[in-house]
Motif scaffolding. Structure first.
Motif, PDB file in Angstrom:
ATOM      1  N   SER A   1      39.985 -27.023  41.743  1.00 52.39           N
ATOM      2  CA  SER A   1      40.765 -26.855  40.517  1.00 52.39           C
ATOM      3  C   SER A   1      42.257 -26.742  40.795  1.00 52.39           C
ATOM      4  O   SER A   1      43.081 -27.190  39.989  1.00 52.39           O
ATOM      5  CB  SER A   1      40.287 -25.611  39.753  1.00 52.39           C
ATOM      6  N   THR A   2      42.612 -26.142  41.931  1.00 52.46           N
ATOM      7  CA  THR A   2      44.025 -25.953  42.251  1.00 52.46           C
ATOM      8  C   THR A   2      44.605 -27.112  43.047  1.00 52.46           C
ATOM      9  O   THR A   2      45.819 -27.188  43.235  1.00 52.46           O
ATOM     10  CB  THR A   2      44.221 -24.651  43.037  1.00 52.46           C
TER      11      THR A   2
ATOM     12  N   LEU B   1      41.646 -27.948  35.715  1.00 53.06           N
ATOM     13  CA  LEU B   1      40.460 -28.781  35.537  1.00 53.06           C
ATOM     14  C   LEU B   1      39.273 -28.135  36.243  1.00 53.06           C
ATOM     15  O   LEU B   1      39.421 -27.530  37.309  1.00 53.06           O
ATOM     16  CB  LEU B   1      40.687 -30.186  36.099  1.00 53.06           C
ATOM     17  N   GLN B   2      38.106 -28.305  35.650  1.00 49.89           N
ATOM     18  CA  GLN B   2      36.878 -27.810  36.253  1.00 49.89           C
ATOM     19  C   GLN B   2      36.254 -28.867  37.157  1.00 49.89           C
ATOM     20  O   GLN B   2      35.651 -28.550  38.189  1.00 49.89           O
ATOM     21  CB  GLN B   2      35.898 -27.423  35.155  1.00 49.89           C
ATOM     22  N   SER B   3      36.429 -30.141  36.788  1.00 50.73           N
ATOM     23  CA  SER B   3      35.855 -31.227  37.590  1.00 50.73           C
ATOM     24  C   SER B   3      36.513 -32.550  37.221  1.00 50.73           C
ATOM     25  O   SER B   3      37.122 -32.683  36.150  1.00 50.73           O
ATOM     26  CB  SER B   3      34.341 -31.324  37.379  1.00 50.73           C
ATOM     27  N   ILE B   4      36.391 -33.529  38.130  1.00 48.99           N
ATOM     28  CA  ILE B   4      36.786 -34.917  37.868  1.00 48.99           C
ATOM     29  C   ILE B   4      35.634 -35.800  38.315  1.00 48.99           C
ATOM     30  O   ILE B   4      35.273 -35.812  39.501  1.00 48.99           O
ATOM     31  CB  ILE B   4      38.075 -35.313  38.631  1.00 48.99           C
TER      32      ILE B   4
ATOM     33  N   ARG C   1      49.820 -29.184  33.735  1.00 54.44           N
ATOM     34  CA  ARG C   1      49.492 -29.365  35.149  1.00 54.44           C
ATOM     35  C   ARG C   1      49.132 -30.833  35.362  1.00 54.44           C
ATOM     36  O   ARG C   1      48.405 -31.424  34.569  1.00 54.44           O
ATOM     37  CB  ARG C   1      48.337 -28.460  35.569  1.00 54.44           C
ATOM     38  N   ILE C   2      49.656 -31.423  36.474  1.00 55.67           N
ATOM     39  CA  ILE C   2      49.439 -32.838  36.762  1.00 55.67           C
ATOM     40  C   ILE C   2      48.510 -32.988  37.963  1.00 55.67           C
ATOM     41  O   ILE C   2      48.730 -32.385  39.018  1.00 55.67           O
ATOM     42  CB  ILE C   2      50.771 -33.551  37.056  1.00 55.67           C
ATOM     43  N   TYR C   3      47.449 -33.791  37.761  1.00 58.83           N
ATOM     44  CA  TYR C   3      46.582 -34.211  38.858  1.00 58.83           C
ATOM     45  C   TYR C   3      46.832 -35.707  39.082  1.00 58.83           C
ATOM     46  O   TYR C   3      46.868 -36.478  38.116  1.00 58.83           O
ATOM     47  CB  TYR C   3      45.114 -33.986  38.519  1.00 58.83           C
ATOM     48  N   THR C   4      47.006 -36.114  40.338  1.00 61.94           N
ATOM     49  CA  THR C   4      47.300 -37.513  40.651  1.00 61.94           C
ATOM     50  C   THR C   4      46.198 -38.103  41.520  1.00 61.94           C
ATOM     51  O   THR C   4      45.833 -37.524  42.555  1.00 61.94           O
ATOM     52  CB  THR C   4      48.645 -37.646  41.383  1.00 61.94           C
TER      53      THR C   4
END
Length: 380
Positions: A161-162, A145-148, A225-228
């Motif tokens: 991003s990581t 991801l570049q941004s949230i 890839r999972i972002y929580t």
């Protein structure tokens, strides 16, 4: 009888004359002539003498008689420089129907996946030789991801991003939140809680207390890839109001301060039954512990990256490369909780053929919900 004898004599003289002439005279023979027709046909036949791609090797060495060639390039290679050359200077060459000049380099863009180049050589006759060059451009493997962006609240820590684990705190008056994740590569797809994200983002309802939002990013080649996001919505504040008696005086809970009376003598004043005691108010201000938790979680096969605890929600489990399914055994903290594994009550799940499978385990108890994520990594 004289005529036959004279005839024989003449024949003998003719033979002798021919032998004498043969000794000094050259007699042309048909088989000594050279037939040049096959050579001329070979020169006229249109064939390639060279196929070259700048900086890229073909799957085999070039031969004019071999008509099929291929090569594989990385996803970042967006175009190639191709040179083709004919053995016959009078031949015309086309690549995918477009005329090119023999021996001159041309640039060609590549799409992801298979790219075919049909190279035809025409010598002006009825015969045409066609060579096929197939270039495979690998799919993009970027799942970052570049941004949230959040409609309310802030990520903690700041976005990277990581980095895949964040906390967000919002006040009680925020019942929903809009999340706009942006991928580094436009070829990636993004889902928030299993819902595909649009250009306007995804809106998620927030229960009071803690809940998790799962952002899954899938690269073009299928890598995930999972972002929580661990969201905490504050409990509602309890506001106390005074009780006005018939004389217009307002009664309220009084603090034990020196010089102040503990009670006021008012004949018609009755205790306010709706007024909470100080002990009750204190207990209401304390956020209740979530019941939508697991006390334990195990799998039939695999090695965990860390020991399971109720308040940790993302784990990696390594399994063998030939493993095609596993069985999960989640146990809820509360018997009233509902547990869904990938939206189903089935505890046996199929593992994907690629190297990574992501499984969500959602625990719901009334208006409280928690999501645990298991990432199964296959050994290479």
């Amino acid at each position: 009888m004289k005529e036959p004898i004279q005839s024989k004599a003449l024949n003998v003289m003719l033979v002798i004359s021919m032998v004498w002439m043969g000794g000094g005279t050259y007699i042309p023979k048909a088989y000594a002539e050279t037939n040049t027709a096959p050579v001329q046909e070979e020169q006229q036949e249109g064939k390639l003498s060279k196929i070259e791609i700048e900086g890229i090797k073909l799957d085999q060495l070039f031969s004019a008689d071999s008509k099929e060639y291929s090569a594989t390039v990385k996803n970042e290679v967006q175009s190639i420089k191709l040179l083709v050359e004919s053995s016959n200077p009078d031949s015309s060459i086309t690549i995918n129907g477009q005329t090119v000049i023999s021996g001159v380099v041309g640039a060609y863009s590549l799409q992801t996946g298979e790219n075919k180049f049909l190279i035809s050589v025409d010598n002006g006759s009825d015969s045409t030789n066609t060579y096929t060059l197939t270039i495979m451009r690998e799919e993009n493997d970027n799942n970052l991801l570049q941004s949230i962006t959040l409609s309310k609240g802030q990520l903690s820590p700041n976005f990277s991003s990581t980095g895949t684990d964040y906390k967000v705190v919002v006040p009680n008056d925020v019942p929903v939140i809009t999340i706009k994740p942006t991928s580094v590569e436009t070829t990636s797809t993004i889902k928030v809680n299993e819902t595909l994200v649009t250009k306007d983002g995804a809106t998620v309802e927030l229960p009071v207390g803690e809940s998790d939002i799962i952002i899954a990013v899938t690269a073009e080649n299928g890598d995930k890839r999972i972002y929580t996001l661990h969201i905490t919505r504050a409990a509602a504040e309890i506001k106390t109001t005074g009780n006005t008696n018939t004389t217009g005086n307002t009664n309220s809970i009084q603090n034990n301060k020196p010089g102040l009376s503990q009670s006021t003598s008012q004949p018609n004043n009755r205790p306010n039954s709706t007024q909470p005691t100080s002990q009750q108010a204190s207990s209401l201000d304390v956020e209740k512990t979530s019941k939508a938790l697991l006390t334990s979680l195990s799998v039939s096969e695999g090695s965990w990256d860390s020991t399971f605890t109720s308040d940790e929600f993302t784990y990696h489990v390594t399994v063998s490369s030939d493993m095609d399914e596993v069985t999960l055994n989640p146990i809820a903290k509360s018997s009233n909780s509902e547990i869904l594994i990938e939206g189903s009550t089935k505890e046996t799940i199929k593992l994907e053929d690629d190297s990574k499978t992501i499984i969500s385990i959602v625990v719901t108890n009334e208006d409280d919900r928690k999501t645990y994520v298991l990432v199964f990594d296959k050994e290479s």
